[in-house]
Scaffold this motif. Structure first.
Motif, PDB file in Angstrom:
ATOM      1  N   MET B 292       0.846  -1.366   0.130  1.00  0.00           N
ATOM      2  CA  MET B 292      -0.014   0.105  -0.022  1.00  0.00           C
ATOM      3  C   MET B 292       0.807   1.220  -0.094  1.00  0.00           C
ATOM      4  SD  MET B 292      -2.969  -0.713   2.721  1.00  0.00           S
ATOM      5  CE  MET B 292      -4.221  -2.169   2.527  1.00  0.00           C
ATOM      6  N   GLU B 296      -2.529   5.477   1.381  1.00  0.00           N
ATOM      7  CA  GLU B 296      -3.618   4.283   1.334  1.00  0.00           C
ATOM      8  C   GLU B 296      -3.542   4.176   3.145  1.00  0.00           C
ATOM      9  OE1 GLU B 296      -4.455   1.380  -1.784  1.00  0.00           O
ATOM     10  OE2 GLU B 296      -2.289   1.678  -1.744  1.00  0.00           O
ATOM     11  N   ARG B 300      -6.448   4.726   6.000  1.00  0.00           N
ATOM     12  CA  ARG B 300      -7.102   3.580   6.842  1.00  0.00           C
ATOM     13  C   ARG B 300      -6.911   3.722   8.245  1.00  0.00           C
ATOM     14  NH1 ARG B 300      -6.605   2.122   1.807  1.00  0.00           N
ATOM     15  NH2 ARG B 300      -7.654   0.438   0.912  1.00  0.00           N
TER      16      ARG B 300
END
Lengths: 75, 321
Positions: B292, B296, B300
């Motif tokens: 990732m 990202e 998250r």
């Protein structure tokens, strides 16, 4: 079915939240049992019950860490 | 509650923080107080520490409320900031920083800016006279280090702190806790302004001084607002990250002793290190299934913070109101 890491962590957060609430329910039951006590004894017992609840949280968080690490970091 | 004062405080805190942040970006760059942004191509140099802007912006709360709670808030934030600043300049060893962070709890203890009768779900008000002050002392090292440990990606510590403060700020407004609302709104406005420059791609980093100040802000607001459980639920991702790291490496250790939890690939995406000896972090868990990007992973972590805050709002609605 394989769940994404964020889904699993979100479920874990919800699980931890439920556990926190359950621990307070347990604390309430424990405090009810001490209703007849008075004075310094009840104050000490309240503190001890608080400590016991904290100990439950630490053990629970440790188990949660073991669980998510096993699910997501297995080689 | 005077809504005009609240609005003025919000705007003032926001603008002061933003102006000082922009000023710090220029000054710190000129003085070559920069660090490489490790997760980006060419590793651009980013000025650090910028947490001073958040401290000054939040200090404005004192213009609107002068009492022992506000004084304890400002002193705790300042002490945490100074400890972090020393750490920014000369790195502390493993357990030194958490031990020193206890100092930030002293204003709350000595000014008695707490009540040892917290409100707990199911239980109601319960007096825990001995345990509560000890929990206040423990809360500062826990939270200052938790925010410090999550400050690894652009914008995360500021974003997570701003999201986590929202539930107990709302609680202050609903309960008419004027002091808590003024302190909370100054802190929140300051965080939002700083986030504009700290978010991906970061133009400035808060440094250890900034991240420790944010942790102290969370715990002081939680205590002064008497919203301890609301706060704990809202900050579960912070607690998870800190607890997971410490329990997986067996206590406070030097960074150099640790195996990196993430492996940076050639395209600057990251994937979890499968070495069982590397610390278990939220970022490592999130990037465990596929590589990732930094953005990202950061998004998250903030999503998890939003979920925790939502659970915190539910707790508030069901048990507190």
């Amino acid at each position: 079915m394989k769940v994404s890491s964020v889904t699993l962590l979100s479920i874990t957060l919800i699980g931890a939240w439920v556990l926190l609430l359950l621990s307070f329910f347990l604390m309430k039951q424990a405090l009810l049992m001490t209703d007849d006590l008075k004075g310094i004894t009840i104050e000490l017992i309240r503190d001890l019950i608080g400590l016991f609840i904290l100990a439950i949280w630490v053990v629970a968080f440790y188990l949660i860490r073991r669980f998510v690490a096993k699910q997501l970091l297995r080689p | 509650m005077n809504w005009i004062n609240i609005a003025i405080e919000f705007v003032l805190s926001f603008l002061v923080t933003l102006v000082i942040t922009l000023y710090l970006e220029i000054v710190l760059k000129k003085k070559k107080m920069t660090v490489p942004d490790a997760h980006k191509k060419d590793k651009p140099l980013v000025p650090r520490p910028g947490g001073f802007a958040v401290l000054v912006g939040t200090l404005l709360a004192l213009l609107f409320v002068i009492n022992s709670y506000a004084l304890a808030f400002i002193l705790s934030l300042s002490i945490a900031f100074l400890i972090g600043l020393v750490d920014d300049i000369k790195k502390f060893g493993g357990p030194e920083k958490p031990l020193l962070a206890i100092l930030a709890a002293l204003p709350v203890i000595f000014l008695h800016a707490y009540s040892s009768t917290p409100y707990l779900p199911y239980v109601g008000n319960v007096t825990i006279k001995i345990l509560y002050p000890l929990l206040v002392l423990a809360g500062f090292p826990i939270y200052t280090n938790a925010t410090n440990m999550i400050d690894i990606f652009n914008g995360v510590v500021t974003g997570v702190t701003a999201i986590s403060v929202l539930p107990f700020l709302t609680y202050d407004f609903i309960k008419g806790n004027v002091t808590g609302a003024y302190l909370g709104i100054a802190f929140e406005a300051s965080l939002l302004a700083f986030y504009l420059r700290h978010k991906y791609p970061s133009r400035i980093f808060p440094g250890d001084s900034g991240s420790m100040l944010m942790g102290a802000g969370i715990v002081t607001l939680m205590i002064t607002s008497r919203a301890e459980v609301i706060g704990i639920v809202a900050t579960l991702p912070l607690i998870f990250n800190g607890f997971f790291i410490l329990s997986s490496i067996g206590g406070f250790k030097e960074h150099s002793e640790l195996i990196r939890p993430l492996i940076v690939l050639d395209d600057y995406r990251m994937i979890a290190n499968k070495d069982p000896k590397s610390p278990v972090t939220l970022a490592r868990l999130i990037a465990s299934q596929r590589p990732m990007s930094e953005k990202e992973i950061a998004n998250r972590i903030m999503l998890l913070s939003v979920i925790s805050s939502a659970l915190s709002f539910i707790t508030m609605m069901v048990y507190y109101i």
